[in-house]
Design a protein around this motif. Structure first.
Motif, PDB file in Angstrom:
ATOM      1  N   GLN A 269      61.824  86.473  45.198  1.00 36.31           N
ATOM      2  CA  GLN A 269      61.655  86.694  46.646  1.00 36.31           C
ATOM      3  C   GLN A 269      61.969  88.128  47.057  1.00 36.31           C
ATOM      4  N   TYR A 270      62.448  88.947  46.119  1.00 34.06           N
ATOM      5  CA  TYR A 270      62.913  90.292  46.489  1.00 34.06           C
ATOM      6  C   TYR A 270      62.190  91.383  45.712  1.00 34.06           C
ATOM      7  N   ASP A 271      62.031  92.552  46.361  1.00 31.33           N
ATOM      8  CA  ASP A 271      61.449  93.714  45.685  1.00 31.33           C
ATOM      9  C   ASP A 271      62.519  94.492  44.920  1.00 31.33           C
ATOM     10  N   VAL A 272      63.749  94.455  45.458  1.00 32.68           N
ATOM     11  CA  VAL A 272      64.810  95.308  44.912  1.00 32.68           C
ATOM     12  C   VAL A 272      66.098  94.502  44.745  1.00 32.68           C
ATOM     13  N   ILE A 273      66.776  94.673  43.594  1.00 30.64           N
ATOM     14  CA  ILE A 273      68.099  94.073  43.377  1.00 30.64           C
ATOM     15  C   ILE A 273      69.072  95.217  43.134  1.00 30.64           C
ATOM     16  N   ALA A 274      70.186  95.230  43.867  1.00 27.93           N
ATOM     17  CA  ALA A 274      71.099  96.382  43.778  1.00 27.93           C
ATOM     18  C   ALA A 274      72.542  95.937  43.590  1.00 27.93           C
ATOM     19  N   ARG A 275      73.179  96.433  42.543  1.00 29.36           N
ATOM     20  CA  ARG A 275      74.624  96.202  42.359  1.00 29.36           C
ATOM     21  C   ARG A 275      75.383  97.241  43.197  1.00 29.36           C
ATOM     22  N   PHE A 276      76.464  96.837  43.862  1.00 31.25           N
ATOM     23  CA  PHE A 276      77.147  97.770  44.765  1.00 31.25           C
ATOM     24  C   PHE A 276      78.613  98.063  44.441  1.00 31.25           C
ATOM     25  N   GLN A 277      79.214  97.343  43.536  1.00 34.58           N
ATOM     26  CA  GLN A 277      80.621  97.632  43.204  1.00 34.58           C
ATOM     27  C   GLN A 277      80.958  97.073  41.826  1.00 34.58           C
ATOM     28  N   GLY A 278      82.194  97.346  41.410  1.00 34.39           N
ATOM     29  CA  GLY A 278      82.634  96.852  40.114  1.00 34.39           C
ATOM     30  C   GLY A 278      81.933  97.595  38.994  1.00 34.39           C
ATOM     31  N   GLY A 279      82.110  97.087  37.806  1.00 38.29           N
ATOM     32  CA  GLY A 279      81.501  97.722  36.644  1.00 38.29           C
ATOM     33  C   GLY A 279      81.419  96.702  35.535  1.00 38.29           C
ATOM     34  N   PRO A 280      81.680  97.141  34.297  1.00 37.27           N
ATOM     35  CA  PRO A 280      81.542  96.196  33.177  1.00 37.27           C
ATOM     36  C   PRO A 280      82.680  95.178  33.071  1.00 37.27           C
ATOM     37  N   ASN A 281      83.542  95.100  34.082  1.00 34.94           N
ATOM     38  CA  ASN A 281      84.459  93.944  34.155  1.00 34.94           C
ATOM     39  C   ASN A 281      83.645  92.690  34.494  1.00 34.94           C
ATOM     40  N   ALA A 282      82.471  92.886  35.062  1.00 34.54           N
ATOM     41  CA  ALA A 282      81.590  91.763  35.400  1.00 34.54           C
ATOM     42  C   ALA A 282      80.873  91.247  34.158  1.00 34.54           C
ATOM     43  N   GLY A 283      80.590  89.962  34.157  1.00 36.39           N
ATOM     44  CA  GLY A 283      79.737  89.359  33.130  1.00 36.39           C
ATOM     45  C   GLY A 283      78.867  88.340  33.836  1.00 36.39           C
ATOM     46  N   HIS A 284      77.603  88.673  34.022  1.00 36.24           N
ATOM     47  CA  HIS A 284      76.694  87.803  34.780  1.00 36.24           C
ATOM     48  C   HIS A 284      75.693  87.170  33.815  1.00 36.24           C
ATOM     49  N   THR A 285      75.731  85.847  33.723  1.00 37.72           N
ATOM     50  CA  THR A 285      74.930  85.144  32.711  1.00 37.72           C
ATOM     51  C   THR A 285      73.625  84.623  33.297  1.00 37.72           C
ATOM     52  N   LEU A 286      72.544  84.857  32.546  1.00 37.30           N
ATOM     53  CA  LEU A 286      71.215  84.349  32.927  1.00 37.30           C
ATOM     54  C   LEU A 286      70.701  83.498  31.779  1.00 37.30           C
ATOM     55  N   GLU A 287      70.107  82.372  32.084  1.00 40.70           N
ATOM     56  CA  GLU A 287      69.503  81.540  31.033  1.00 40.70           C
ATOM     57  C   GLU A 287      68.097  81.128  31.436  1.00 40.70           C
ATOM     58  N   PHE A 288      67.159  81.347  30.525  1.00 36.55           N
ATOM     59  CA  PHE A 288      65.784  80.894  30.765  1.00 36.55           C
ATOM     60  C   PHE A 288      65.044  80.893  29.435  1.00 36.55           C
ATOM     61  N   ASN A 289      64.051  80.038  29.309  1.00 39.59           N
ATOM     62  CA  ASN A 289      63.251  79.905  28.077  1.00 39.59           C
ATOM     63  C   ASN A 289      64.126  79.877  26.824  1.00 39.59           C
ATOM     64  N   GLY A 290      65.253  79.207  26.906  1.00 37.56           N
ATOM     65  CA  GLY A 290      66.131  79.093  25.736  1.00 37.56           C
ATOM     66  C   GLY A 290      66.922  80.357  25.424  1.00 37.56           C
ATOM     67  N   ILE A 291      66.787  81.384  26.283  1.00 37.70           N
ATOM     68  CA  ILE A 291      67.526  82.642  26.072  1.00 37.70           C
ATOM     69  C   ILE A 291      68.750  82.636  26.973  1.00 37.70           C
ATOM     70  N   LYS A 292      69.896  83.112  26.416  1.00 38.46           N
ATOM     71  CA  LYS A 292      71.071  83.304  27.263  1.00 38.46           C
ATOM     72  C   LYS A 292      71.424  84.777  27.186  1.00 38.46           C
ATOM     73  N   HIS A 293      71.592  85.415  28.331  1.00 36.86           N
ATOM     74  CA  HIS A 293      71.881  86.840  28.318  1.00 36.86           C
ATOM     75  C   HIS A 293      72.987  87.165  29.319  1.00 36.86           C
ATOM     76  N   VAL A 294      73.951  87.996  28.885  1.00 36.78           N
ATOM     77  CA  VAL A 294      75.040  88.379  29.788  1.00 36.78           C
ATOM     78  C   VAL A 294      74.894  89.864  30.155  1.00 36.78           C
ATOM     79  N   LEU A 295      74.839  90.124  31.460  1.00 35.46           N
ATOM     80  CA  LEU A 295      74.731  91.502  31.961  1.00 35.46           C
ATOM     81  C   LEU A 295      76.083  91.962  32.508  1.00 35.46           C
ATOM     82  N   HIS A 296      76.398  93.240  32.310  1.00 33.72           N
ATOM     83  CA  HIS A 296      77.698  93.757  32.766  1.00 33.72           C
ATOM     84  C   HIS A 296      77.555  94.821  33.861  1.00 33.72           C
ATOM     85  N   THR A 297      76.629  95.738  33.670  1.00 30.45           N
ATOM     86  CA  THR A 297      76.455  96.845  34.621  1.00 30.45           C
ATOM     87  C   THR A 297      75.088  96.784  35.285  1.00 30.45           C
TER      88      THR A 297
END
Ligand code: GDP
Ligand code: IMO
Ligand code: MG
Length: 428
Positions: free
Chosen positions: A26-54
């Protein structure tokens, strides 16, 4: 256009990454605004699991522009690892990632200072992820930091060395032993990689995008109860995790903020030290940890588990002006027979519904209501009409108490495991 903001309303790990991934089309742009690699954001789709930090969680959608805003702190070494692992999955990060020139750099010595500082605190340690977040923000506010824009400067190396020398004095004070030569090559490789990315004044870019009618989603990291101002200080992170943090961390005026999505796990978790009024230090807590796979995405540490805490949610909803709630991990509560919800606290002999100043001194005791659980697998549901009555009661109770609609219910880690409640809400 106005930018929408997505935040965790608890202590982090609410499932923000998954929900951003679901909302990105639904969005054209996704923007992170604070924090850093203390974050771990998990995405899962098509059998793939991926963790993003920055890198923002829109990176897997080829049409989305992803922005790392000025409020973020970047560790070049960790950034390189992230880029490499995305490349290995066939994602061309260079195409749709733009980095703010104003974002600050985490130096290897920031990480060392983080470790030294935690070690010196002994049993009072924060339980930091040890990614150098606190020391980097300290140098930012202390006006000593290095920024992405500095990496092109002919005297970047001198600036780096000057800051490292300051840090060396601090590490000497802590009597902390280290070998910087081991850490520097990876860091400088990361710097070279950063030079190959689009870097600009993203505050202009984002405001231009909005003026052109583009849709923007600001992706929060950590959780509202870890906010430096309003979290359970000192057991917090070092950035502003609330909606106002999106204004400062991206250069957006408050009048340009639209919807504020509050992500709420159907129960509570916390990693690291600090007060947790509804914590379950028993078999039920273990059960939730196991069923919810509650182990940190960044550090692997077991997460502390407990019941939903409405006074703290009322607080974080108020602080960020949350307009809708998205509930995650509802499927996990099916292992429980009777669910408890904390509606109030007992504090110094009184029953209260707010978070008091001295919460970090463990002065509050939760007051609970009990509800029957559904004891049914939710993970294969695709229609909100099919949810068990007990889950519907749980959702409605929370909505009534918080006075905010719950628009989506997530019932599993995969991108497809999400139920839209719009039809229910429209029907009243
Ligand atoms: P974030 O930091 O807020 O992005 O959350 P994390 O990724 O650190 O932690 C959330 C964890 O829960 C991840 O392992 C997700 O894959 C998983 N998850 C997200 N939503 C759901 C859900 O609805 N049900 C279940 N069982 N897992 C979920
Ligand atoms: P995401 O974005 C959960 C916690 C740490 C520690 C405190 C301070 O994945 O939700 P720091 O490293 O910032 O100095 O640690 O904050 N913490 C998180 N807990 N999720 C996170 O991020 C966190 N980022 C930091 O465990 O208690
Ligand atoms: Mg996380």
């Amino acid at each position: 256009m106005k930018a929408d903001v997505l935040l965790g309303l608890q202590w982090g790990d609410e499932g923000k990454g998954k929900v951003v991934d679901v909302l990105t089309p639904q969005y054209d742009v996704i923007a992170r605004f604070q924090g850093g690699p203390n974050a771990g954001h998990t995405l899962e789709f098509n059998g793939i699991k991926h963790v993003l930090h920055t890198i923002p969680s829109g990176i897997f959608r080829p049409d989305a522009i992803n922005i790392i805003g000025n409020g973020v702190v970047i560790d070049p070494g960790i950034f390189k690892k992230e880029v490499d692992s995305l490349k290995a999955r066939g994602v061309d990060v260079h195409k749709n990632l733009i980095i703010s020139e104003r974002a600050h750099l985490i130096l290897p010595t920031h990480r060392l200072i983080d470790a030294a500082s935690e070690a010196s605190k002994g049993k009072n340690k924060i339980g930091s992820t040890l990614k150098g977040i606190g020391p980097t923000y300290m140098d930012k506010t202390g006006r000593n930091g290095l920024r992405i824009g500095d990496i092109d400067s002919p005297d970047f190396k001198e600036k780096y060395l000057a800051l490292v020398n300051k840090h060396a004095q601090l590490l000497k004070f802590h009597q902390y032993e280290y070998n910087l030569q081991e850490l520097e090559p990876t860091w400088f490789e990361g710097i070279e990689l950063l030079k190959t990315f689009q870097r600009t004044n993203t505050e202009y870019l984002l405001n231009q995008y909005l003026a052109q009618g583009k849709t923007v989603l600001a992706e929060g990291a950590q959780g509202s109860l870890l906010d430096i101002e309003f979290g359970s200080y000192p057991f917090v992170t070092s950035s502003n995790t609330l909606c106002s943090g999106a204004c400062i961390g991206l250069g957006l005026p408050p009048s340009k903020i639209g919807n504020v999505y509050g992500i709420v796990k159907a129960y509570s978790t916390r990693v690291g030290s600090g007060p947790f009024p509804t914590e379950l230090l028993n078999e039920t807590g273990e059960l939730l940890r196991k069923a919810g796979n509650e182990f940190g995405s960044t550090t692997g540490r077991p997460r502390r588990c407990g019941w939903l805490d409405l006074p703290s949610l009322r607080y974080t909803i108020m602080l960020s002006g949350v307009t809708e709630i998205i509930m995650t991990k509802a499927d996990v509560l099916n292992v429980i027979d009777t669910i408890k919800i904390c509606t109030h606290y007992k504090h110094k002999g009184k029953t209260i519904d707010y978070v008091p100043y001295d919460v970090a001194d463990n002065t509050v005791e939760p007051v609970y209501v009990e509800m029957k659980s559904w004891k049914k697998d939710l993970t294969k549901l695709s229609n909100i009409e099919d949810i068990p009555l007990e889950l519907n009661n749980y959702i409605k109770f929370i909505e009534k108490e918080l006075k905010i609609p719950i628009t989506f219910v997530s019932v599993g880690p995969d991108r497809t495991q999400i139920l839209n409640r719009t039809s229910v809400l429209q029907a009243g």
